[in-house]
Enzyme design. Structure first.
Site, PDB file in Angstrom:
ATOM      1  N   HIS A  54       1.182   7.929   1.346  1.00  0.00           N
ATOM      2  CA  HIS A  54       0.831   8.120  -0.055  1.00  0.00           C
ATOM      3  C   HIS A  54       1.544   9.375  -0.571  1.00  0.00           C
ATOM      4  O   HIS A  54       1.944  10.253   0.204  1.00  0.00           O
ATOM      5  CB  HIS A  54      -0.678   8.285  -0.214  1.00  0.00           C
ATOM      6  N   GLU A  56       0.529  12.103  -2.135  1.00  0.00           N
ATOM      7  CA  GLU A  56      -0.073  13.400  -1.825  1.00  0.00           C
ATOM      8  C   GLU A  56       0.119  13.768  -0.361  1.00  0.00           C
ATOM      9  O   GLU A  56       0.444  14.918  -0.047  1.00  0.00           O
ATOM     10  CB  GLU A  56      -1.570  13.408  -2.177  1.00  0.00           C
ATOM     11  N   CYS A  84      -6.745   9.144  -3.758  1.00  0.00           N
ATOM     12  CA  CYS A  84      -7.630   8.208  -3.068  1.00  0.00           C
ATOM     13  C   CYS A  84      -8.459   8.988  -2.039  1.00  0.00           C
ATOM     14  O   CYS A  84      -8.191  10.167  -1.787  1.00  0.00           O
ATOM     15  CB  CYS A  84      -6.811   7.117  -2.390  1.00  0.00           C
ATOM     16  N   CYS A  87      -6.253  10.682   0.687  1.00  0.00           N
ATOM     17  CA  CYS A  87      -5.480  11.809   0.172  1.00  0.00           C
ATOM     18  C   CYS A  87      -6.379  12.984  -0.178  1.00  0.00           C
ATOM     19  O   CYS A  87      -6.022  14.136   0.074  1.00  0.00           O
ATOM     20  CB  CYS A  87      -4.663  11.382  -1.037  1.00  0.00           C
TER      21      CYS A  87
END
Length: 157
Positions: A54, A56, A84, A87
């Site tokens: 992801h 991040e 999310c 993250c």
């Protein structure tokens, strides 16, 4: 435009470029320290075949490598979208001083990125989760923690 808006716009720009290039999902992140961009990240889940890639997490990894540390003390994270659960956990472990995001989890859900089921699963008893989740209490289950407490390599984090 203030600095927060500037860095959030950069995260949004990275997210849009990522989609247009076909490299991954619509998420971008920027790590800033002392007013300077240290690292960036975009979503590369599908291109890297890595569910943890992801924006991040990628930005955190890149920033830690750049700063040669495992914590982002004094840093700020700017994300194109509310992180999310994975993250957000990574952000807390990285210990930046601030997190800023533009779109929220409802905007993400409207675009097909709904993480509410994960928040719901976390609250459930292990026996009620969708993925079989079972704790198996072996006698030596605490040995790694004992070894850590007694290790000369023990680093607090």
């Amino acid at each position: 435009m203030n600095n927060k808006e500037k860095f959030l716009n950069k995260a949004i720009e990275l997210a849009s470029e990522n989609v247009k290039s076909g490299n991954g999902g619509p998420f971008g992140a920027v790590v800033v320290k002392d007013g300077k961009i240290i690292a960036t990240g975009v979503n590369n889940v599908t291109t890297n075949n890595d569910p943890t890639a992801h924006a991040e997490v990628t930005a955190i990894r890149n920033a830690c490598k750049e700063l040669n540390t495992f914590q982002l003390e004094g840093c700020e994270i700017y994300s194109s979208c509310e992180p999310c659960p994975m993250c957000l956990g990574a952000i807390y472990w990285a210990r930046p001083k601030a997190l800023y995001f533009a779109a929220d989890k409802y905007d993400a859900a409207d675009a097909g990125f709904d993480d509410s089921f994960i928040y719901d699963e976390i609250k459930l008893d292990y026996s009620n989760r969708k993925i079989i989740t079972e704790i198996i209490a072996l006698k030596n289950k605490k040995q790694p923690f004992i070894d850590w407490e007694n290790s000369k390599f023990n680093v607090e984090y």
